[in-house]
Design a protein around this motif. Structure first.
Motif, PDB file in Angstrom:
ATOM      1  N   TRP A  13      64.058  85.055  46.378  1.00 48.59           N
ATOM      2  CA  TRP A  13      62.520  84.840  46.901  1.00 48.59           C
ATOM      3  C   TRP A  13      62.648  82.792  46.699  1.00 48.59           C
ATOM      4  CZ3 TRP A  13      58.822  88.191  48.003  1.00 48.59           C
ATOM      5  CH2 TRP A  13      58.596  89.259  47.566  1.00 48.59           C
ATOM      6  N   VAL A  14      62.524  82.263  47.355  1.00 48.83           N
ATOM      7  CA  VAL A  14      63.391  81.150  47.391  1.00 48.83           C
ATOM      8  C   VAL A  14      62.258  80.548  47.760  1.00 48.83           C
ATOM      9  CG1 VAL A  14      65.032  78.985  47.671  1.00 48.83           C
ATOM     10  CG2 VAL A  14      65.930  81.705  47.918  1.00 48.83           C
ATOM     11  N   LEU A  15      61.538  79.053  47.057  1.00 51.74           N
ATOM     12  CA  LEU A  15      61.386  77.588  48.386  1.00 51.74           C
ATOM     13  C   LEU A  15      61.642  76.490  47.673  1.00 51.74           C
ATOM     14  CD1 LEU A  15      57.567  77.600  48.869  1.00 51.74           C
ATOM     15  CD2 LEU A  15      57.787  76.448  46.196  1.00 51.74           C
ATOM     16  N   VAL A  16      61.928  76.001  50.087  1.00 52.48           N
ATOM     17  CA  VAL A  16      62.487  74.440  49.475  1.00 52.48           C
ATOM     18  C   VAL A  16      61.753  73.937  49.970  1.00 52.48           C
ATOM     19  CG1 VAL A  16      65.233  76.270  49.959  1.00 52.48           C
ATOM     20  CG2 VAL A  16      63.221  75.953  51.958  1.00 52.48           C
ATOM     21  N   LEU A  36      62.897  73.843  45.171  1.00 53.12           N
ATOM     22  CA  LEU A  36      62.050  74.057  44.210  1.00 53.12           C
ATOM     23  C   LEU A  36      62.106  75.091  43.616  1.00 53.12           C
ATOM     24  CD1 LEU A  36      59.060  72.754  46.973  1.00 53.12           C
ATOM     25  CD2 LEU A  36      60.911  71.732  45.630  1.00 53.12           C
ATOM     26  N   TRP A  37      62.488  76.750  44.272  1.00 60.07           N
ATOM     27  CA  TRP A  37      61.850  77.312  43.075  1.00 60.07           C
ATOM     28  C   TRP A  37      62.727  78.749  43.393  1.00 60.07           C
ATOM     29  CZ3 TRP A  37      59.418  81.956  44.964  1.00 60.07           C
ATOM     30  CH2 TRP A  37      58.745  83.046  44.040  1.00 60.07           C
ATOM     31  N   ILE A  38      63.517  79.234  43.177  1.00 61.78           N
ATOM     32  CA  ILE A  38      63.837  80.576  43.101  1.00 61.78           C
ATOM     33  C   ILE A  38      63.541  81.737  42.166  1.00 61.78           C
ATOM     34  CG2 ILE A  38      66.237  81.775  44.018  1.00 61.78           C
ATOM     35  CD1 ILE A  38      67.836  78.942  44.210  1.00 61.78           C
ATOM     36  N   ASP A  39      63.520  82.496  42.825  1.00 61.73           N
ATOM     37  CA  ASP A  39      63.264  84.467  41.413  1.00 61.73           C
ATOM     38  C   ASP A  39      64.600  85.503  42.722  1.00 61.73           C
ATOM     39  OD1 ASP A  39      61.975  83.185  39.439  1.00 61.73           O
ATOM     40  OD2 ASP A  39      60.611  84.273  39.996  1.00 61.73           O
ATOM     41  N   GLY A  65      57.758  65.997  52.592  1.00 63.67           N
ATOM     42  CA  GLY A  65      57.613  66.859  54.413  1.00 63.67           C
ATOM     43  C   GLY A  65      57.046  68.103  54.218  1.00 63.67           C
ATOM     44  N   CYS A  66      57.841  69.118  54.211  1.00 58.53           N
ATOM     45  CA  CYS A  66      58.069  70.718  54.785  1.00 58.53           C
ATOM     46  C   CYS A  66      58.185  71.477  53.920  1.00 58.53           C
ATOM     47  CB  CYS A  66      58.510  70.776  56.115  1.00 58.53           C
ATOM     48  SG  CYS A  66      58.687  72.821  56.717  1.00 58.53           S
ATOM     49  N   ILE A  67      57.108  72.124  53.783  1.00 59.05           N
ATOM     50  CA  ILE A  67      57.890  73.072  52.724  1.00 59.05           C
ATOM     51  C   ILE A  67      58.085  74.767  53.242  1.00 59.05           C
ATOM     52  CG2 ILE A  67      57.311  74.764  50.547  1.00 59.05           C
ATOM     53  CD1 ILE A  67      55.850  71.890  49.161  1.00 59.05           C
ATOM     54  N   GLY A  68      58.569  75.222  52.707  1.00 60.93           N
ATOM     55  CA  GLY A  68      59.337  76.077  53.649  1.00 60.93           C
ATOM     56  C   GLY A  68      59.502  77.795  52.759  1.00 60.93           C
ATOM     57  N   PHE A  69      58.603  79.025  52.632  1.00 59.74           N
ATOM     58  CA  PHE A  69      59.212  80.121  51.457  1.00 59.74           C
ATOM     59  C   PHE A  69      60.216  80.746  52.036  1.00 59.74           C
ATOM     60  CE2 PHE A  69      57.560  83.762  49.906  1.00 59.74           C
ATOM     61  CZ  PHE A  69      57.830  83.914  48.730  1.00 59.74           C
ATOM     62  N   TYR A  70      61.516  81.334  51.907  1.00 58.24           N
ATOM     63  CA  TYR A  70      61.490  82.345  52.507  1.00 58.24           C
ATOM     64  C   TYR A  70      62.548  83.409  51.204  1.00 58.24           C
ATOM     65  CZ  TYR A  70      67.175  84.563  53.367  1.00 58.24           C
ATOM     66  OH  TYR A  70      67.711  84.930  52.799  1.00 58.24           O
ATOM     67  N   LEU A 144      63.532  74.443  32.104  1.00 53.34           N
ATOM     68  CA  LEU A 144      64.444  75.079  32.564  1.00 53.34           C
ATOM     69  C   LEU A 144      63.690  75.847  33.314  1.00 53.34           C
ATOM     70  CD1 LEU A 144      67.307  76.149  30.120  1.00 53.34           C
ATOM     71  CD2 LEU A 144      67.729  74.031  32.236  1.00 53.34           C
ATOM     72  N   TYR A 145      63.657  76.702  33.822  1.00 55.28           N
ATOM     73  CA  TYR A 145      62.525  77.589  34.482  1.00 55.28           C
ATOM     74  C   TYR A 145      63.277  78.470  36.244  1.00 55.28           C
ATOM     75  CZ  TYR A 145      62.132  74.534  39.046  1.00 55.28           C
ATOM     76  OH  TYR A 145      62.174  73.722  40.434  1.00 55.28           O
ATOM     77  N   GLY A 146      62.693  79.662  36.665  1.00 54.14           N
ATOM     78  CA  GLY A 146      63.194  80.399  37.334  1.00 54.14           C
ATOM     79  C   GLY A 146      62.888  81.955  36.694  1.00 54.14           C
TER      80      GLY A 146
END
Length: 276
Positions: A13-16, A36-39, A65-70, A144-146
């Motif tokens: 799961w990735v937020l960019v 922004l975040w990876i799990d 700009g644009c935030i996307g969830f992958y 640190l986060y994830g």
């Protein structure tokens, strides 16, 4: 993530974010401005596995700009996996430029009880892996986060044996090494991944001024007549009340270890937030 059968599956799961408008198509995330975040989540049983996400950022992470969830993944060999997410994002407009930056601090995937798979593997239960990451810019490490997802396999012939005995567990540690990665940077194979070493050797190689940043040990206690087929998952979010000074060339070392027997897949996806 819901498995319709007893098969090993995993989902990233990735937020960019992208600068400016959202792209019409960027499934490979080739045009992103930053993460922004990876799990990572794994599941080996016929079940619906849920993983909570509750991240707070007292030091703001940069995004414009644009935030996307992958998200992508699924079963490795057989079966079906259904993925779904329900996330809320709260943000505040910045009154000035945000000089913080998100950096990769050595996430990876290492297998135990196998002689193949993952980024590297070992059959020796006493061995572990030390992943060195050279930090390219000076600044201060704010947090640190994830997350971590360490799992046994599904009991099929596709993978190694399920852990037995009273318990099995994993070691996950992060250290800051001033100056350079030293001998850890030399213990890499031709693909750039660390070779396995006895955990005792890894710890003996740590310099006297190494700073222990975080530790997330996990354990699965196997009940009598039970099975070690389990997935151990934990979030990681470590705040540094006093930001940690980092010089360009310093090394962030991620250590993977395992206790018990059988075969397991150990993966961390952890980012660092750096300030000026």
């Amino acid at each position: 993530m819901k498995n319709d059968s007893q098969n090993f599956s995993q989902v990233l799961w990735v937020l960019v974010y992208w600068q400016g408008e959202c792209p019409a198509h960027d499934i490979n995330l080739a045009k992103i401005a930053g993460y922004l975040w990876i799990d990572i989540t794994k599941n080996v049983t016929q079940s619906d596995s849920e993983f909570p996400v509750n991240l707070q950022f007292p030091h703001p992470i940069p995004a414009t700009g644009c935030i996307g969830f992958y998200y992508g993944g699924g079963p490795e060999f057989a079966g079906k996996t259904t993925m779904k997410a329900d996330l809320d994002l709260t943000y505040e407009p910045a009154s000035s430029a945000n000089e913080n930056r998100v950096v990769n601090v050595g996430g990876g995937e290492y297998c135990f009880g196998l002689n193949w798979g993952c980024q590297n593997a070992t059959e020796n239960d006493e061995e572990g892996f030390a992943v060195p990451t050279t930090l390219q810019q000076s600044g201060h490490l704010l947090e640190l986060y994830g997350n971590i997802s360490d799992t046994a396999f599904d009991g099929t012939n596709n993978f190694g044996p399920i852990p037995t005995g009273d318990s099995w567990g994993t070691v996950n540690d992060w250290y800051l090494l001033p100056g350079s990665c030293g001998i850890f940077g030399e213990n890499l194979n031709s693909q750039g991944f660390p070779n396995p070493l006895p955990l005792s050797t890894i710890h003996s190689w740590l310099p006297h001024n190494a700073m222990h940043l975080a530790s997330v040990p996990m354990v699965d206690r196997i009940v009598p007549q039970g099975t070690g087929m389990a997935t151990l998952q934990n979030p990681v979010q470590t705040f540094f009340s006093v930001p940690v000074k980092v010089n360009a060339g310093d090394c962030l070392l991620t250590i993977y270890g395992r206790s018990g027997n059988g075969a397991t897949d150990n993966e961390t996806q952890v980012l660092g937030l750096m300030g000026p």
